[in-house]
Write a protein that holds these residues in place. Sequence first.
Motif, short mmCIF file in Angstrom:
data_model
loop_
_atom_site.label_atom_id
_atom_site.label_comp_id
_atom_site.label_asym_id
_atom_site.label_seq_id
_atom_site.Cartn_x
_atom_site.Cartn_y
_atom_site.Cartn_z
N VAL A 65 0.82 -1.20 0.00
CA VAL A 65 0.00 0.00 0.00
C VAL A 65 0.87 1.27 0.00
CG1 VAL A 65 -1.64 1.29 1.38
CG2 VAL A 65 -1.97 -1.14 1.02
N ILE A 75 -8.74 -12.28 -1.99
CA ILE A 75 -9.88 -11.35 -1.94
C ILE A 75 -9.47 -9.94 -2.39
CG2 ILE A 75 -11.54 -10.25 -0.40
CD1 ILE A 75 -11.43 -12.90 1.27
N TYR A 76 -8.36 -9.43 -1.80
CA TYR A 76 -8.08 -8.02 -2.15
C TYR A 76 -7.31 -7.88 -3.46
CZ TYR A 76 -3.76 -8.60 0.79
OH TYR A 76 -2.60 -9.00 1.36
N THR A 120 -6.10 -0.98 4.21
CA THR A 120 -4.81 -1.28 4.85
C THR A 120 -4.13 0.03 5.25
OG1 THR A 120 -4.64 -3.22 3.44
CG2 THR A 120 -2.60 -2.49 4.47
C1 LIG Z 1 -7.46 -7.27 4.83
C2 LIG Z 1 -7.98 -6.44 3.68
C3 LIG Z 1 -7.26 -5.33 3.27
C4 LIG Z 1 -7.75 -4.52 2.24
N1 LIG Z 1 -7.06 -3.39 1.90
C5 LIG Z 1 -7.60 -2.52 0.99
C6 LIG Z 1 -6.98 -1.25 0.73
O1 LIG Z 1 -5.91 -0.94 1.27
N2 LIG Z 1 -7.59 -0.39 -0.13
C7 LIG Z 1 -8.79 -0.70 -0.73
O2 LIG Z 1 -9.29 0.13 -1.47
N3 LIG Z 1 -9.40 -1.89 -0.50
C8 LIG Z 1 -8.84 -2.81 0.34
N4 LIG Z 1 -9.49 -4.00 0.62
C9 LIG Z 1 -10.78 -4.27 0.00
C10 LIG Z 1 -10.73 -5.35 -1.07
O3 LIG Z 1 -10.08 -4.87 -2.22
C11 LIG Z 1 -12.19 -5.79 -1.33
O4 LIG Z 1 -12.59 -6.54 -0.19
C12 LIG Z 1 -12.33 -6.63 -2.59
O5 LIG Z 1 -12.15 -5.83 -3.73
C13 LIG Z 1 -13.70 -7.32 -2.69
O6 LIG Z 1 -14.73 -6.41 -2.45
P1 LIG Z 1 -15.88 -6.79 -1.39
O7 LIG Z 1 -15.21 -7.20 -0.12
O8 LIG Z 1 -16.82 -5.65 -1.31
O9 LIG Z 1 -16.60 -8.06 -1.98
P2 LIG Z 1 -17.78 -8.05 -3.07
O10 LIG Z 1 -17.41 -7.20 -4.23
O11 LIG Z 1 -19.06 -7.78 -2.38
O12 LIG Z 1 -17.74 -9.58 -3.55
C14 LIG Z 1 -18.32 -10.63 -2.77
C15 LIG Z 1 -18.17 -11.92 -3.60
O13 LIG Z 1 -18.90 -11.80 -4.83
C16 LIG Z 1 -18.03 -12.05 -5.92
N5 LIG Z 1 -18.41 -11.20 -7.06
C17 LIG Z 1 -18.66 -9.87 -7.08
N6 LIG Z 1 -18.94 -9.44 -8.31
C18 LIG Z 1 -18.87 -10.55 -9.12
C19 LIG Z 1 -19.03 -10.77 -10.53
N7 LIG Z 1 -19.33 -9.79 -11.38
N8 LIG Z 1 -18.89 -12.04 -10.96
C20 LIG Z 1 -18.56 -13.06 -10.12
N9 LIG Z 1 -18.36 -12.91 -8.80
C21 LIG Z 1 -18.52 -11.66 -8.31
C22 LIG Z 1 -16.65 -11.72 -5.42
O14 LIG Z 1 -15.64 -12.35 -6.18
C23 LIG Z 1 -16.73 -12.22 -4.00
O15 LIG Z 1 -16.49 -13.60 -3.96
C24 LIG Z 1 -8.98 -4.86 1.60
C25 LIG Z 1 -9.67 -6.00 1.99
C26 LIG Z 1 -9.20 -6.79 3.02
C27 LIG Z 1 -10.01 -8.01 3.45
#
Ligand SMILES: Cc1cc2nc3c(=O)[nH]c(=O)nc-3n(C[C@H](O)[C@H](O)[C@H](O)COP(=O)(O)OP(=O)(O)OC[C@H]3O[C@@H](n4cnc5c(N)ncnc54)[C@H](O)[C@@H]3O)c2cc1C
Length: 387
Positions: free
Chosen positions: A81, A362-363, A151
């Motif tokens: 990050v 995930i991220y 993060t």
């Molecule tokens: C420890 C940690 C650190 C992080 N750090 C950062 C950071 O520094 N900056 C930042 O901006 N973000 C950060 N994130 C966020 C991370 O990038 C998101 O959690 C990730 O992009 C997924 O978004 P969401 O959690 O909202 O899941 P969602 O988008 O709600 O997805 C939930 C599930 O649905 C699936 N899904 C969604 N859309 C589709 C599709 N079109 N087709 C098929 N499957 C789909 C996903 O693959 C997933 O399995 C962090 C996350 C974690 C857990």
Amino acid sequence: MQRDILEDVDRFCKELRPIEDLAYLERKHNDMLIPLAKKYNLLGMIVPKDYGGREASNLTYVKALERIGMEGSGIRSFFSVHTSLAQRLLMRYGSEEQKERYLKPSARGDKIFAFALTEPDAGSNPLEMRSIYKEDEDGGYMLNGTKYLITNATIADAIIVFARHNANSMRMSAFIIDTDREGIEREPLIAKMGTPTTDTGMFELKGYKVPKANLLGKEGEGWRIAKEALIDGRLSVAAGCVGSIKDCFIEAIRYARARVQYGKPIAKHQLVQEHIAMIRLDYTASRSMVRHATLMKDRWDKDVDDEARKRAADMAVAEAKLFAVNAAYDAADRALQIFGGRGWSYLYRPARHLVDNRVCRIYEGTDEILKLKIASGVLGKEYRAYQ
Ligand SMILES: Cc1cc2nc3c(=O)[nH]c(=O)nc-3n(C[C@H](O)[C@H](O)[C@H](O)COP(=O)(O)OP(=O)(O)OC[C@H]3O[C@@H](n4cnc5c(N)ncnc54)[C@H](O)[C@@H]3O)c2cc1C
């Protein structure tokens, strides 16, 4: 010298490890991470020398992340990050004034960065974000919104924040915000599954005023900036996973040679050897893909306006990330299996890698999103499963 950087990274990792071991067991933030990174001058690894950095090449930086990844995905996330996302963006899009005010102190470790795209209602699809900005009466901007799962959120001195224009939701822009000003409230995420020693949190911006000078890039360029940042971010995750696999490999071999059951070291049992062979494959395949992606990124860096090179780097990095994060999860699982019941304890490294590598799937693009990205990259735009 590039080799000096890697030697410093190694020294840093060796000094950090016993502190990290204890912090992990106590599920406490590792307060020595930043002081030690400062001591070994690692907080500006990729930053140009003119701005106080060490000008690591892409390959050196990837090797550094591989080494750091051996200490765990949490530690590596901190660097991803601060360096891969934030400093890289400042280098590419920052004005001269922003480089003086933010890049230089960040290279010294006097300013720590976070990168905030994700929101409660916008994860895989950042275009659904609700954070908005509008022009204020002072010629700057006012921001409102919530960012979560970020993060470094509660330790950062400055954050790159993305928001959409209140009157034109298609216009996304990037801003550098200082965390010591009014209008921001931050909160750490305590109840998390892994990476307990590094910071994840959320923050809310309420009427946060940003001076015009803190707009990063041009107004409306935010989505492009975010997508470019993710290429570097994903490469860093993939490189860290290579290191995590290496650590699992070392641990698995050491333990399998030492542990005796049925009158011989378990390393002599063929089914244990299968795990060793598969961890080795996880390592060699991931490392090759990461090195290839690094080459593609190098090519793109030599001509950042070349869209074909950018697409090639984007694809190679997405493939390397998807492969390496799953390989790292597999390697940790196999190493844990070799450790038997002991493996299930956080006293041993495989359990920590298993839990911490899980978040890598995930991220920076979930497994699913990257699969869709790679498939549409191969099939063509008209087959895109998401916009
Ligand atoms: C420890 C940690 C650190 C992080 N750090 C950062 C950071 O520094 N900056 C930042 O901006 N973000 C950060 N994130 C966020 C991370 O990038 C998101 O959690 C990730 O992009 C997924 O978004 P969401 O959690 O909202 O899941 P969602 O988008 O709600 O997805 C939930 C599930 O649905 C699936 N899904 C969604 N859309 C589709 C599709 N079109 N087709 C098929 N499957 C789909 C996903 O693959 C997933 O399995 C962090 C996350 C974690 C857990």
